[in-house]
Design a protein around this motif. Structure first.
Motif, PDB file in Angstrom:
ATOM      1  N   LYS A  12       0.883  -1.167   0.000  1.00  0.00           N
ATOM      2  CA  LYS A  12       0.000   0.000   0.000  1.00  0.00           C
ATOM      3  C   LYS A  12       0.916   1.211   0.000  1.00  0.00           C
ATOM      4  O   LYS A  12       1.878   1.276   0.766  1.00  0.00           O
ATOM      5  CB  LYS A  12      -0.888   0.024   1.238  1.00  0.00           C
ATOM      6  CG  LYS A  12      -2.015  -0.965   1.196  1.00  0.00           C
ATOM      7  CD  LYS A  12      -3.291  -0.308   0.716  1.00  0.00           C
ATOM      8  CE  LYS A  12      -4.416  -1.306   0.711  1.00  0.00           C
ATOM      9  NZ  LYS A  12      -5.524  -0.931   1.541  1.00  0.00           N
ATOM     10  N   ILE A  13       0.622   2.160  -0.895  1.00  0.00           N
ATOM     11  CA  ILE A  13       1.445   3.368  -1.003  1.00  0.00           C
ATOM     12  C   ILE A  13       0.569   4.586  -1.242  1.00  0.00           C
ATOM     13  O   ILE A  13      -0.549   4.476  -1.725  1.00  0.00           O
ATOM     14  CB  ILE A  13       2.477   3.267  -2.152  1.00  0.00           C
ATOM     15  CG1 ILE A  13       1.796   2.919  -3.470  1.00  0.00           C
ATOM     16  CG2 ILE A  13       3.572   2.302  -1.828  1.00  0.00           C
ATOM     17  CD1 ILE A  13       2.704   2.992  -4.674  1.00  0.00           C
ATOM     18  N   ASN A  14       1.121   5.730  -0.924  1.00  0.00           N
ATOM     19  CA  ASN A  14       0.458   6.995  -1.195  1.00  0.00           C
ATOM     20  C   ASN A  14       0.914   7.469  -2.575  1.00  0.00           C
ATOM     21  O   ASN A  14       2.060   7.878  -2.738  1.00  0.00           O
ATOM     22  CB  ASN A  14       0.814   8.019  -0.119  1.00  0.00           C
ATOM     23  CG  ASN A  14       0.083   9.317  -0.318  1.00  0.00           C
ATOM     24  OD1 ASN A  14      -0.616   9.511  -1.306  1.00  0.00           O
ATOM     25  ND2 ASN A  14       0.241  10.219   0.631  1.00  0.00           N
ATOM     26  N   MET A  15       0.027   7.399  -3.565  1.00  0.00           N
ATOM     27  CA  MET A  15       0.365   7.774  -4.946  1.00  0.00           C
ATOM     28  C   MET A  15       0.196   9.272  -5.209  1.00  0.00           C
ATOM     29  O   MET A  15       0.417   9.729  -6.324  1.00  0.00           O
ATOM     30  CB  MET A  15      -0.500   6.991  -5.930  1.00  0.00           C
ATOM     31  CG  MET A  15      -0.288   5.488  -5.893  1.00  0.00           C
ATOM     32  SD  MET A  15       1.267   4.960  -6.587  1.00  0.00           S
ATOM     33  CE  MET A  15       0.864   4.987  -8.319  1.00  0.00           C
ATOM     34  N   SER A  16      -0.222  10.033  -4.217  1.00  0.00           N
ATOM     35  CA  SER A  16      -0.409  11.469  -4.399  1.00  0.00           C
ATOM     36  C   SER A  16       0.887  12.197  -4.070  1.00  0.00           C
ATOM     37  O   SER A  16       1.633  11.747  -3.196  1.00  0.00           O
ATOM     38  CB  SER A  16      -1.535  11.974  -3.502  1.00  0.00           C
ATOM     39  OG  SER A  16      -2.743  11.363  -3.875  1.00  0.00           O
ATOM     40  N   ARG A  91       3.972  -0.016   2.670  1.00  0.00           N
ATOM     41  CA  ARG A  91       3.951  -1.120   3.621  1.00  0.00           C
ATOM     42  C   ARG A  91       3.463  -2.373   2.919  1.00  0.00           C
ATOM     43  O   ARG A  91       2.568  -2.322   2.082  1.00  0.00           O
ATOM     44  CB  ARG A  91       3.119  -0.802   4.851  1.00  0.00           C
ATOM     45  CG  ARG A  91       1.652  -0.633   4.614  1.00  0.00           C
ATOM     46  CD  ARG A  91       0.914  -0.344   5.929  1.00  0.00           C
ATOM     47  NE  ARG A  91      -0.483  -0.103   5.677  1.00  0.00           N
ATOM     48  CZ  ARG A  91      -1.403  -1.052   5.540  1.00  0.00           C
ATOM     49  NH1 ARG A  91      -1.080  -2.308   5.621  1.00  0.00           N
ATOM     50  NH2 ARG A  91      -2.667  -0.738   5.313  1.00  0.00           N
ATOM     51  N   LEU A  92       4.087  -3.484   3.230  1.00  0.00           N
ATOM     52  CA  LEU A  92       3.757  -4.771   2.630  1.00  0.00           C
ATOM     53  C   LEU A  92       2.409  -5.245   3.146  1.00  0.00           C
ATOM     54  O   LEU A  92       2.168  -5.240   4.350  1.00  0.00           O
ATOM     55  CB  LEU A  92       4.842  -5.791   2.975  1.00  0.00           C
ATOM     56  CG  LEU A  92       4.699  -7.180   2.380  1.00  0.00           C
ATOM     57  CD1 LEU A  92       4.832  -7.140   0.864  1.00  0.00           C
ATOM     58  CD2 LEU A  92       5.741  -8.113   2.972  1.00  0.00           C
ATOM     59  N   THR A  93       1.511  -5.672   2.224  1.00  0.00           N
ATOM     60  CA  THR A  93       0.187  -6.141   2.641  1.00  0.00           C
ATOM     61  C   THR A  93      -0.137  -7.544   2.140  1.00  0.00           C
ATOM     62  O   THR A  93      -0.993  -8.213   2.705  1.00  0.00           O
ATOM     63  CB  THR A  93      -0.923  -5.193   2.146  1.00  0.00           C
ATOM     64  OG1 THR A  93      -0.887  -5.123   0.726  1.00  0.00           O
ATOM     65  CG2 THR A  93      -0.775  -3.813   2.758  1.00  0.00           C
ATOM     66  N   ASP A  94       0.522  -7.994   1.077  1.00  0.00           N
ATOM     67  CA  ASP A  94       0.186  -9.282   0.478  1.00  0.00           C
ATOM     68  C   ASP A  94       1.322  -9.662  -0.464  1.00  0.00           C
ATOM     69  O   ASP A  94       2.287  -8.909  -0.618  1.00  0.00           O
ATOM     70  CB  ASP A  94      -1.136  -9.168  -0.293  1.00  0.00           C
ATOM     71  CG  ASP A  94      -1.901 -10.475  -0.437  1.00  0.00           C
ATOM     72  OD1 ASP A  94      -1.325 -11.555  -0.201  1.00  0.00           O
ATOM     73  OD2 ASP A  94      -3.096 -10.413  -0.794  1.00  0.00           O
ATOM     74  N   GLU A  95       1.188 -10.814  -1.103  1.00  0.00           N
ATOM     75  CA  GLU A  95       2.181 -11.252  -2.079  1.00  0.00           C
ATOM     76  C   GLU A  95       1.449 -11.909  -3.241  1.00  0.00           C
ATOM     77  O   GLU A  95       0.566 -12.741  -3.033  1.00  0.00           O
ATOM     78  CB  GLU A  95       3.150 -12.239  -1.438  1.00  0.00           C
ATOM     79  CG  GLU A  95       4.312 -12.601  -2.333  1.00  0.00           C
ATOM     80  CD  GLU A  95       5.299 -13.533  -1.652  1.00  0.00           C
ATOM     81  OE1 GLU A  95       6.100 -14.147  -2.372  1.00  0.00           O
ATOM     82  OE2 GLU A  95       5.259 -13.653  -0.417  1.00  0.00           O
ATOM     83  N   ALA A  96       1.827 -11.540  -4.455  1.00  0.00           N
ATOM     84  CA  ALA A  96       1.197 -12.085  -5.653  1.00  0.00           C
ATOM     85  C   ALA A  96       1.632 -13.520  -5.886  1.00  0.00           C
ATOM     86  O   ALA A  96       2.782 -13.880  -5.621  1.00  0.00           O
ATOM     87  CB  ALA A  96       1.563 -11.239  -6.876  1.00  0.00           C
ATOM     88  N   GLU A  97       0.715 -14.323  -6.387  1.00  0.00           N
ATOM     89  CA  GLU A  97       1.080 -15.645  -6.876  1.00  0.00           C
ATOM     90  C   GLU A  97       1.967 -15.442  -8.104  1.00  0.00           C
ATOM     91  O   GLU A  97       1.845 -14.437  -8.820  1.00  0.00           O
ATOM     92  CB  GLU A  97      -0.166 -16.455  -7.250  1.00  0.00           C
ATOM     93  CG  GLU A  97      -1.080 -16.770  -6.086  1.00  0.00           C
ATOM     94  CD  GLU A  97      -0.535 -17.852  -5.179  1.00  0.00           C
ATOM     95  OE1 GLU A  97       0.451 -18.524  -5.538  1.00  0.00           O
ATOM     96  OE2 GLU A  97      -1.119 -18.027  -4.084  1.00  0.00           O
TER      97      GLU A  97
END
Length: 116
Positions: A12-16, A91-97
């Protein structure tokens, strides 16, 4: 110890701030650069993820293709962006297959292909 992001991490990141048609706000994104890019440059390459399905051929469905199944939506492969994850509060929230990451990289390759 510094956490280095790697290809396939979903953050998750702040793209603004954003300009024009760029994605903005606090949102998920998939990292497509390898860990060494982050380690040596303090930057990572990411693709934003949105919940809006526009049926574009450059969008890849995420649903059910992550390790924790926390992330849903569509990866916007045409909107690759190099970011400083520290400056954007990543911040890390998940991982792609692996298959999801490979689908995204195939589209990036097609977009950036330079023919003979």
């Amino acid at each position: 110890m510094t956490k280095y992001f790697k290809a396939g991490d979903i953050i998750k990141i702040n793209m603004s701030p954003a300009k024009g048609h760029e994605q903005q706000g606090y949102r998920p994104a998939i990292v497509v650069s390898e860990e060494n890019v982050h380690r040596h440059t303090d930057l990572i390459w990411v693709l934003p993820i949105t919940n809006t399905d526009k049926n574009y051929p450059t969008h890849v469905a995420v649903n059910g293709r992550t390790k924790n199944n926390k992330t849903t939506g569509y990866v916007l492969c045409e909107k690759i962006k190099a970011i400083d994850p520290a400056a954007r509060s990543a911040r890390l929230t998940d991982e792609a297959e692996r298959e999801l990451l490979e689908d995204c990289k195939r589209i990036i390759d097609a977009i950036t292909y330079i023919g003979p």
